[in-house]
Design a protein around this motif. Sequence first.
Motif, mmCIF file in Angstrom:
data_model
loop_
_atom_site.group_PDB
_atom_site.id
_atom_site.type_symbol
_atom_site.label_atom_id
_atom_site.label_comp_id
_atom_site.label_asym_id
_atom_site.label_seq_id
_atom_site.Cartn_x
_atom_site.Cartn_y
_atom_site.Cartn_z
ATOM 1 N N HIS A 55 0.769 -1.264 -0.056
ATOM 2 C CA HIS A 55 0.056 0.218 0.120
ATOM 3 C C HIS A 55 0.792 1.735 0.044
ATOM 4 O O HIS A 55 1.385 1.571 1.472
ATOM 5 N N GLU A 73 -5.389 -2.919 6.248
ATOM 6 C CA GLU A 73 -5.729 -3.394 4.505
ATOM 7 C C GLU A 73 -7.086 -2.938 4.804
ATOM 8 O O GLU A 73 -7.930 -2.159 3.746
ATOM 9 N N VAL A 76 -7.979 1.102 5.025
ATOM 10 C CA VAL A 76 -7.455 1.788 3.664
ATOM 11 C C VAL A 76 -8.186 1.389 2.446
ATOM 12 O O VAL A 76 -8.961 2.222 1.617
ATOM 13 N N GLU A 77 -8.829 -0.468 1.853
ATOM 14 C CA GLU A 77 -9.639 -0.208 0.845
ATOM 15 C C GLU A 77 -10.776 0.201 1.090
ATOM 16 O O GLU A 77 -10.727 0.391 -0.392
#
Length: 248
Positions: A55, A73, A76-77
């Motif tokens: 990332h 993760e 963020v996604e």
Amino acid sequence: MHSERKRSRKKLWMRVLATLTALLVAAVAGVCLAYPSVAATTCPGCYGLTEFDGHEGVYAQDNLSAAQRSQIEQVVEQSRETIATFYGAQTSSPSLLICLTESCYERIGGGKERGIAVLNRAVMLSPRGMDAVIASHEMSHVELHTRLASGAEVPQWFDEGLAVVVSDDPRYLRPEPAADRCLISPSGPLPVTLEEWLSTASKDAGTYGKAACQVSRWLREKGGSTGLLSLIDRLNAGAPFATLVESP
């Protein structure tokens, strides 16, 4: 005689260079002490954060557990997807500085807030702000200001209310598909400047809800994100905000 003059000039320039270097070091140190959040977003590694694998632009602490890495993760996604879905695409690319301990967040200049956008180019998240709602709220600030041209401005109540709508924060709005998502309606003018906003919001917990209500109603009348993108275009063309959006 000539060689002596040459040595004198050399010594003079060395003193000048040493003085300039000392001043530069002092200036950098002053910024780090007075504005650690600015320094941290410029040099995350200087504050113990490393780039998160896979990332780009995401920085976090070392020695994370598998569960913590998975949480980062997902946040963020999901937050990036939220921004891209609402705006049609994500044009901004803020650095994300993520702390999973309070000591880490304090070290990079954080306070009592869950998260904060820094200079409209980076986002810092505290352990209390490690979820997609908080992350997308702060990322919405960066996205909006990335899209606004130099000189184009929106009042703080609109900026904050929009961030609540974009992040779909259930603390301040009824869930879709409610005809009116407002939990609390504004009963007077809302803060225009950042200073006014911080002062008012610290005293009135309903300030975010009032701003979100005003913005959600405006978006409903203007066609949602289509209306927002049109507003941004007109602001960038030089139209004053007050002529385009009715203030509460």
